[in-house]
Design an enzyme around this catalytic site. Structure first.
Site, PDB file in Angstrom:
ATOM      1  CB  SER A 123      20.691 -21.504  59.976  1.00 21.13           C
ATOM      2  OG  SER A 123      20.727 -20.366  59.131  1.00 21.13           O
ATOM      3  NE  ARG A 159      45.117 -28.639  62.519  1.00 24.41           N
ATOM      4  CZ  ARG A 159      45.636 -28.100  63.619  1.00 24.41           C
ATOM      5  NH1 ARG A 159      46.915 -28.291  63.894  1.00 24.41           N
ATOM      6  NH2 ARG A 159      44.892 -27.376  64.425  1.00 24.41           N
ATOM      7  CB  THR A 162      24.686 -23.052  55.631  1.00 21.41           C
ATOM      8  OG1 THR A 162      25.802 -23.037  56.510  1.00 21.41           O
ATOM      9  CG2 THR A 162      23.689 -24.104  56.074  1.00 21.41           C
ATOM     10  CE  LYS A 221      28.419 -21.602  52.707  1.00 15.39           C
ATOM     11  NZ  LYS A 221      29.335 -20.641  53.339  1.00 15.39           N
TER      12      LYS A 221
END
Length: 280
Positions: free
Chosen positions: A23, A159, A70, A74
Site C-alpha cells: 500500500s 466474461r 483496501t 471494503k
C-alpha cells in the site's frame, strides 16, 4: 499552520488490508501530514483480513482518527460502520472509516478517485459515454464516478453473465446501463463509439482484450503497478490518451486526508510524494 498544541498532539491513522505491504497510502498521508505541519500525526499499515476488521477497529487506540480500507476489507468496513454516506451505500463498499463521537462513519472516496482520473482527459464531453471492462468490486465506484462526471449511458462488459449487481448499482445512480459479454461481437463498436473505455480487469486477464483497447478514444485503467499495464501499453502504442490508476489513488486520498484532518488536502505535496514513490 502546525504551531498549535493540537497539531503536535498524537493522532494516528492506518490502512487496513491483506496483504497490505504494497500500500502507498502511508506515502500519501505522511506527505500530507508533513505539509500540513501536523507533527504529532502518524500513519501505519495494518495487515487485517475481512473477518478481523471488526476486532481491529474495536481495539483502536484513542488517538486513532480513521482508517483507509483496501481489499478485501471494503465490504466489511461498510457493514461495520454506524453511519454510512449515500454513495458508499449505493456502491456497496467503503474505503474510508472515520471516527465520530457516535461511532464510525463509512465513505467511499474511490468515487472521487474516478472523477479525478476522468478530469485528467482533455476534451471529455460534459455527458461522456463509457464502456467498463469488468464487473467486480471496482466497477461500482467507477460507475459512481462516471455518474458524478455527468455520464448517462454506460456499457458493462463481463466474461460471464454476472453483471447484475453492478448493473443494479449503475441504475440506482441514474445511469442507462447496457450489459454485454466480453466476447460479444458488438463490443468493439461500442468501444469505438464511447468517449472513454475503463478497464477494471486485473492483469493478466486484460491481455486478451487489447484488441478492444486499440479501438478506444480514451483509456482509463484503474491499475497502476507495474506500469504501463498491458492495456495502457496497447493504448499508448496506438496514440490513445491514457490515465492510470495512480491518478485514481491520488484523488481518493485527498478526500481521506480531509475527512481525517478537517483541512484541505495539500494536493501538490501528495502528488509529488506519489510520483517519487512510483519513480515517475
Amino acid at each position: 499552520m502546525g504551531d498549535s498544541a493540537a497539531d503536535r498532539s498524537p493522532r494516528s491513522a492506518a490502512v487496513l488490508g491483506h496483504p497490505v505491504d504494497h500500500s502507498l497510502s502511508p506515502v500519501l498521508h505522511g506527505a500530507a501530514y508533513r505539509a500540513l505541519g501536523l507533527d504529532g500525526w502518524t500513519y501505519e499499515r495494518i495487515d487485517c483480513t475481512e473477518g478481523q476488521l471488526p476486532a481491529v477497529v474495536d481495539s483502536s487506540p484513542d488517538h486513532r482518527v480513521g482508517y483507509s480500507v483496501t481489499m478485501p476489507n471494503k465490504f466489511a468496513a461498510l457493514g461495520y460502520a454506524t453511519e454510512v454516506s449515500d454513495r458508499a451505500r449505493i456502491v456497496g463498499s467503503a474505503n474510508t472509516l472515520v471516527r465520530r463521537e457516535t461511532g464510525w462513519f463509512a465513505d467511499c472516496t474511490d468515487v472521487d478517485g474516478v472523477t479525478g482520473a476522468l478530469a485528467g482527459f482533455n476534451g471529455l464531453p460534459a455527458e461522456p459515454t463509457a464502456v467498463v471492462l469488468g464487473v467486480g468490486g471496482t466497477a461500482r465506484p467507477v460507475l459512481a464516478g462516471l455518474a458524478a462526471a455527468g455520464a448517462t449511458r454506460v456499457v458493462l462488459a463481463s466474461r460471464r453473465d454476472n453483471a447484475g449487481p453492478a448493473a443494479d448499482c449503475g441504475r440506482a445512480l441514474g445511469l442507462e446501463i447496457h450489459t454485454v459479454l466480453l466476447s460479444d461481437a458488438t463490443l468493439p463498436d461500442e468501444v469505438s463509439r464511447s468517449d472513454v473505455l475503463v478497464n477494471t480487469v486485473p492483469e493478466p486477464g486484460v491481455g486478451a482484450l487489447t484488441h478492444l483497447v486499440t479501438g478506444a478514444n480514451r483509456l482509463f485503467d484503474v491499475l497502476y503497478d507495474p506500469w504501463p499495464t498491458a492495456a495502457a501499453s496497447a493504448a499508448l502504442s496506438a496514440g490513445i490518451p491514457v490515465v492510470g490508476g495512480d491518478v485514481m489513488l491520488l484523488n481518493q486520498a485527498f478526500g481521506q486526508v480531509e475527512l481525517f484532518t478537517g483541512r484541505p488536502a495539500p494536493r501538490q505535496a501528495m502528488a509529488a510524494a506519489l510520483a517519487d514513490a512510483l519513480g515517475r
